[in-house]
Design an enzyme around this catalytic site. Sequence first.
Site, PDB file in Angstrom:
ATOM      1  N   ASP A  53      43.581  42.184  43.066  1.00  0.00           N
ATOM      2  CA  ASP A  53      43.760  42.814  44.376  1.00  0.00           C
ATOM      3  C   ASP A  53      45.012  42.190  44.986  1.00  0.00           C
ATOM      4  OD1 ASP A  53      43.272  44.207  46.775  1.00  0.00           O
ATOM      5  OD2 ASP A  53      42.045  42.580  47.566  1.00  0.00           O
ATOM      6  N   ASP A  55      46.034  42.103  49.050  1.00  0.00           N
ATOM      7  CA  ASP A  55      45.753  41.433  50.319  1.00  0.00           C
ATOM      8  C   ASP A  55      44.522  40.546  50.198  1.00  0.00           C
ATOM      9  OD1 ASP A  55      47.877  42.525  51.728  1.00  0.00           O
ATOM     10  OD2 ASP A  55      46.770  44.343  52.191  1.00  0.00           O
ATOM     11  N   ASP A 242      38.716  39.266  46.829  1.00  0.00           N
ATOM     12  CA  ASP A 242      38.448  38.288  47.890  1.00  0.00           C
ATOM     13  C   ASP A 242      37.306  38.697  48.802  1.00  0.00           C
ATOM     14  OD1 ASP A 242      40.198  40.394  49.026  1.00  0.00           O
ATOM     15  OD2 ASP A 242      40.099  39.173  50.831  1.00  0.00           O
TER      16      ASP A 242
END
Length: 305
Positions: A53, A55, A242
Amino acid sequence: MQALRGLGSRCNRSGAACSCKGRQRLAGQATRQGVSRLRTIRAQASLKALVFDCDGVILESEDLHRRAYNATFQHFNVQCGVIGLIDWDEQFYDMLQNTVGGGKPKMRWYFNRQGWPTSSVLSGRAPSNEQEQALLIDTLQDWKTEKYQQMIGSGEVVPRPGVLRLMDEARSAGLKVAVCSAATKSSVVFTLKSLLGEQRFSSLDCFLAGDDVDKKKPDPTIYRIAAGKLGVDPSECVVVEDSSIGLQAALEAGMRCIITYTPSTKQQAFEGADMIMHELGGRLSVRDLMTQPTAVQDDRAAHTR
């Protein structure tokens, strides 16, 4: 600002809280199903691709995005009813980003609940139809993206520890490397070129952004498409995420997932993740990813930041 904090509090206590709880229940059910499916195939699967990923994984970007949105709202004088000028505080934005994926969906979610705002985009009035709503969202998102890129290009933003090392190690080991982000493509491209460098970015085997799919995470479409473009089975991929939203997308796509949490996602359950760590640092190697752990490795008890 005081009105906004009240809004954030109300959202957390009522609609947003219910939305979050509902999403968590659905995510839990989907995760358990995904874990069950994965357990039947992992023993035979080899690691062929590492998918990141952007961000929150490649960089800790939450506050940058929040500040860019607030600058956008101020620039276009975006005001919602009694709230007045919109200014998302940290607590509210933490809730928002962990509820809705993608920039345009965030604003649409917010406006649908708080009322569509007045702004200079439409000469001081609120949108009166779907076309004007789309115009407002597109205009705000485009300006916000430019503002965000200015922040990234300032040179003050660096990749999270261990990201570049693990990418290079994966490449050296013969693995395919990809990035899949829910963010706007132009923003992600600028970010990746700035933080990874032109050579690493151009050598990615697959790059997908929010513009490339109809549905955003936690829908698994972006990861399923990535597996197809990489020419590998989803079970042969490990995703670095995240948040629980990204984790759900990875598991539903049939991929393994490790979590590098941020301060705003640290308290999430992360059911189904192989590993849960505060950063990649120097600890995690490609060799570690080759083997399915017998138990979830979770370092949150050792990190209280």
